[in-house]
Structure formats: C-alpha cells, structure tokens
Motif scaffolding. Structure first.
Motif, PDB file in Angstrom:
ATOM      1  N   ASP A  38      29.791  45.917  33.980  1.00  0.00           N
ATOM      2  CA  ASP A  38      29.375  46.554  35.234  1.00  0.00           C
ATOM      3  C   ASP A  38      28.589  45.608  36.136  1.00  0.00           C
ATOM      4  O   ASP A  38      28.592  45.769  37.361  1.00  0.00           O
ATOM      5  N   ASP A  39      27.902  44.643  35.538  1.00  0.00           N
ATOM      6  CA  ASP A  39      27.135  43.691  36.344  1.00  0.00           C
ATOM      7  C   ASP A  39      27.991  42.514  36.808  1.00  0.00           C
ATOM      8  O   ASP A  39      27.490  41.575  37.434  1.00  0.00           O
ATOM      9  N   GLY A  40      29.273  42.569  36.486  1.00  0.00           N
ATOM     10  CA  GLY A  40      30.188  41.530  36.935  1.00  0.00           C
ATOM     11  C   GLY A  40      30.359  40.379  35.976  1.00  0.00           C
ATOM     12  O   GLY A  40      31.219  39.522  36.171  1.00  0.00           O
ATOM     13  N   ASN A  41      29.546  40.342  34.925  1.00  0.00           N
ATOM     14  CA  ASN A  41      29.623  39.224  33.986  1.00  0.00           C
ATOM     15  C   ASN A  41      30.832  39.345  33.060  1.00  0.00           C
ATOM     16  O   ASN A  41      31.252  40.441  32.688  1.00  0.00           O
ATOM     17  N   THR A  42      31.350  38.181  32.673  1.00  0.00           N
ATOM     18  CA  THR A  42      32.421  38.095  31.692  1.00  0.00           C
ATOM     19  C   THR A  42      31.902  37.323  30.485  1.00  0.00           C
ATOM     20  O   THR A  42      30.775  36.812  30.492  1.00  0.00           O
ATOM     21  N   SER A  43      32.733  37.210  29.479  1.00  0.00           N
ATOM     22  CA  SER A  43      32.363  36.401  28.313  1.00  0.00           C
ATOM     23  C   SER A  43      32.040  34.970  28.730  1.00  0.00           C
ATOM     24  O   SER A  43      31.094  34.354  28.232  1.00  0.00           O
ATOM     25  N   LEU A  44      32.828  34.447  29.657  1.00  0.00           N
ATOM     26  CA  LEU A  44      32.620  33.071  30.092  1.00  0.00           C
ATOM     27  C   LEU A  44      31.301  32.903  30.842  1.00  0.00           C
ATOM     28  O   LEU A  44      30.652  31.862  30.732  1.00  0.00           O
ATOM     29  N   TYR A  64      42.193  33.252  28.803  1.00  0.00           N
ATOM     30  CA  TYR A  64      42.470  33.835  30.122  1.00  0.00           C
ATOM     31  C   TYR A  64      41.908  32.913  31.201  1.00  0.00           C
ATOM     32  O   TYR A  64      40.740  33.018  31.581  1.00  0.00           O
ATOM     33  N   PRO A  65      42.720  31.974  31.702  1.00  0.00           N
ATOM     34  CA  PRO A  65      42.256  31.025  32.717  1.00  0.00           C
ATOM     35  C   PRO A  65      41.696  31.701  33.964  1.00  0.00           C
ATOM     36  O   PRO A  65      40.811  31.151  34.629  1.00  0.00           O
ATOM     37  N   GLY A  66      42.195  32.896  34.277  1.00  0.00           N
ATOM     38  CA  GLY A  66      41.735  33.594  35.472  1.00  0.00           C
ATOM     39  C   GLY A  66      40.259  33.921  35.471  1.00  0.00           C
ATOM     40  O   GLY A  66      39.673  34.174  36.531  1.00  0.00           O
ATOM     41  N   THR A  67      39.632  33.890  34.289  1.00  0.00           N
ATOM     42  CA  THR A  67      38.207  34.203  34.209  1.00  0.00           C
ATOM     43  C   THR A  67      37.358  33.168  34.944  1.00  0.00           C
ATOM     44  O   THR A  67      36.220  33.425  35.301  1.00  0.00           O
ATOM     45  N   LEU A  68      37.923  31.985  35.178  1.00  0.00           N
ATOM     46  CA  LEU A  68      37.209  30.946  35.922  1.00  0.00           C
ATOM     47  C   LEU A  68      36.891  31.387  37.348  1.00  0.00           C
ATOM     48  O   LEU A  68      35.920  30.924  37.949  1.00  0.00           O
ATOM     49  N   GLN A  69      37.708  32.292  37.896  1.00  0.00           N
ATOM     50  CA  GLN A  69      37.568  32.720  39.289  1.00  0.00           C
ATOM     51  C   GLN A  69      36.751  33.995  39.440  1.00  0.00           C
ATOM     52  O   GLN A  69      36.392  34.370  40.562  1.00  0.00           O
ATOM     53  N   ILE A  70      36.448  34.659  38.348  1.00  0.00           N
ATOM     54  CA  ILE A  70      35.745  35.943  38.427  1.00  0.00           C
ATOM     55  C   ILE A  70      34.287  35.728  38.802  1.00  0.00           C
ATOM     56  O   ILE A  70      33.610  34.844  38.263  1.00  0.00           O
ATOM     57  N   LYS A  71      33.785  36.553  39.708  1.00  0.00           N
ATOM     58  CA  LYS A  71      32.400  36.444  40.162  1.00  0.00           C
ATOM     59  C   LYS A  71      31.575  37.636  39.691  1.00  0.00           C
ATOM     60  O   LYS A  71      32.088  38.761  39.608  1.00  0.00           O
ATOM     61  N   ASP A  72      30.309  37.391  39.376  1.00  0.00           N
ATOM     62  CA  ASP A  72      29.421  38.498  39.019  1.00  0.00           C
ATOM     63  C   ASP A  72      28.939  39.179  40.300  1.00  0.00           C
ATOM     64  O   ASP A  72      29.373  38.824  41.411  1.00  0.00           O
ATOM     65  N   LEU A  73      28.032  40.136  40.177  1.00  0.00           N
ATOM     66  CA  LEU A  73      27.597  40.890  41.356  1.00  0.00           C
ATOM     67  C   LEU A  73      26.830  40.033  42.355  1.00  0.00           C
ATOM     68  O   LEU A  73      26.667  40.415  43.522  1.00  0.00           O
ATOM     69  N   GLY A  75      27.900  37.088  43.109  1.00  0.00           N
ATOM     70  CA  GLY A  75      28.892  36.186  43.676  1.00  0.00           C
ATOM     71  C   GLY A  75      29.030  34.873  42.948  1.00  0.00           C
ATOM     72  O   GLY A  75      29.580  33.909  43.485  1.00  0.00           O
ATOM     73  N   HIS A  76      28.547  34.813  41.692  1.00  0.00           N
ATOM     74  CA  HIS A  76      28.586  33.571  40.928  1.00  0.00           C
ATOM     75  C   HIS A  76      29.768  33.541  39.956  1.00  0.00           C
ATOM     76  O   HIS A  76      29.982  34.496  39.211  1.00  0.00           O
ATOM     77  N   THR A  77      30.483  32.442  39.963  1.00  0.00           N
ATOM     78  CA  THR A  77      31.522  32.208  38.965  1.00  0.00           C
ATOM     79  C   THR A  77      30.866  31.610  37.721  1.00  0.00           C
ATOM     80  O   THR A  77      29.693  31.201  37.774  1.00  0.00           O
ATOM     81  N   PRO A  78      31.589  31.539  36.604  1.00  0.00           N
ATOM     82  CA  PRO A  78      31.019  30.884  35.417  1.00  0.00           C
ATOM     83  C   PRO A  78      30.558  29.453  35.695  1.00  0.00           C
ATOM     84  O   PRO A  78      29.544  29.012  35.152  1.00  0.00           O
ATOM     85  N   LEU A  79      31.274  28.722  36.541  1.00  0.00           N
ATOM     86  CA  LEU A  79      30.851  27.365  36.897  1.00  0.00           C
ATOM     87  C   LEU A  79      29.503  27.397  37.608  1.00  0.00           C
ATOM     88  O   LEU A  79      28.628  26.558  37.329  1.00  0.00           O
ATOM     89  N   ASP A  80      29.336  28.332  38.522  1.00  0.00           N
ATOM     90  CA  ASP A  80      28.050  28.463  39.210  1.00  0.00           C
ATOM     91  C   ASP A  80      26.925  28.711  38.214  1.00  0.00           C
ATOM     92  O   ASP A  80      25.839  28.114  38.314  1.00  0.00           O
TER      93      ASP A  80
END
Length: 233
Positions: A38-44, A64-73, A75-80
């Motif tokens: 719910d907070d936008g976070n993924t495993s990555l 799941y390579p697409g997880t690289l593009q997912i942002k939390d609430l 607006g941060h990606t795992p790289l961020d």
C-alpha cells in the motif's frame, strides 16, 4: 527475521532482511516480485533500503525486471532508494545499468510494436476491402438466385441452373464469413498491440521527463558549485 514457511512471501523476506530466503523465493515464486504494498514499496525497494547483497537484488530483478520502474508513494524507484540510503556502489551501479537496459529494450519493443501496428492496420484495411467486395458479389448472386427461382417457377430455366447459382452463392457467403472472422481476429490483435504501444509510449515519455529533470538539477548544481568556487576566490 522471517522464518521460511509456505506463507512467507518474497516481500516478507526482503522486508525482514532474510536475504538468502529472498533469493530462493525469487527463483521459485518469481511472480511475487511484482507485488507492491500500500505504501508503494516492492521487494526490490526493501532490498535497496537494507543494502542487501547484490545477488539478492539481481535475483528479484531477474524474476521481474519491471520492478526497476515501480515507484513508491514518494515517487522513488528502487535505484532512488539505493542512492538515498547509501547502498553499496556495486548495487547502485547494477540497478542503474539494469534500468538503462530495461529502458533500451522498451524503446526497441516500442519501435517493433509501432511497425507491427502499422502493418496490422494496413492488413485490416485490405481485409475490410475484400469483405466489402465479397459482400457485393454475394448481393449480386442473391439477386440472380431470386431471379432464377422466379424463372424456375415459371418454367423458364431448369433446376440445374438454379442449383449451380445456389452452390456458388453458398461458396461466396462462406468466403465472406471467413473473411469477416479473419478481420475480427486481426482487429482484436491490432487493438491489443495498440494498447501495448500506448502504454510503452507513456513509460518512455515519463522516463524522458525524469531524465530531463535529473540533468537539469545536475546542471544547476554544477553552476552553483562554480559560483561558490568563484566567490571563495
């Protein structure tokens, strides 16, 4: 620490720093890498936050390579997250390169999708034209058939002539129906590809905007540093 049970998910292992279990879970249940809380976070996101071993990060990205593009609430990606919370240089570099590769592949897919959409669009027009031609021929044959039946009833023509027209009419109607089915299937495929094309175009646009903002900030920061350096001199 999370204990490994059937109910413990990849997200749980990542959140609770159970990195070895996370690696194994990513391999056996790759679909769980798509999960977003719910907070936008993924495993990555959690692996990046905890500065997990790069092998754990790679396992989730592979799942799941697409997880690289997912942002939390925020607006941060795992790289961020990896950059903000000082993950290892190896992890940051891996995420950066992996994300660039994902974008490159998305752009390539976008090009091929666009080509396919254009090809399908032309094929759809061609099939539509063929259906219209066959439909007109069918109308003409139905008119001829009705005329022959009237003449048959009046004793003007023989049964064989009416039978020939009837058979030909059936062939044309069957051909028209087959073409309509082909056209409908093609249109469905065209619609799906157009939807994918639109989605990938949106992803490309967002990434371009993000990269533009990042570069602008870097330029502004560099100019600020130059000004401060001049003031000190």
């Amino acid at each position: 620490m999370a204990t490994q049970t059937e109910d413990t998910t990849l997200y749980d292992f990542s959140h609770n720093r159970s990195f070895e279990n996370a690696i194994e879970r990513a391999e056996t249940h790759p679909e769980e890498a798509k999960h977003q809380a719910d907070d936008g976070n993924t495993s990555l996101h959690w692996l990046a936050y905890h500065n997990a071993p790069v092998d754990a990060v790679k396992a989730v990205v592979k799942a799941y390579p697409g997880t690289l593009q997912i942002k939390d609430l925020d607006g941060h990606t795992p790289l961020d997250i990896a950059v903000i919370y000082n993950a290892s240089d190896e992890t940051v570099e891996y995420l950066r390169v992996a994300k660039q590769e994902l974008i490159r592949e998305a752009l390539e897919n976008l090009f091929f999708l666009q080509t396919d959409v254009e090809t399908l669009s032309k094929s759809h027009v061609s099939l539509t034209t063929k259906v219209e031609v066959v439909a007109k021929e069918c109308d003409h044959l139905m008119t001829d058939n009705a005329r022959l039946k009237n003449e048959l009833e009046g004793g003007v023509v023989k049964n064989e002539q009416a039978e020939i027209v009837n058979n030909r009419l059936g062939d044309v109607e069957g051909g028209a129906e087959a073409l309509r089915n082909d056209m409908n299937k093609l249109y469905e495929k065209y619609s799906r590809m157009e939807e994918r094309y639109t989605t990938m175009k949106e992803v490309e646009q967002k990434e371009r905007e993000r990269q533009t903002i990042r570069l602008t900030r870097e330029i502004q920061s560099a100019r600020g540093n130059e000004i401060n350096e001049l003031k000190r001199q």
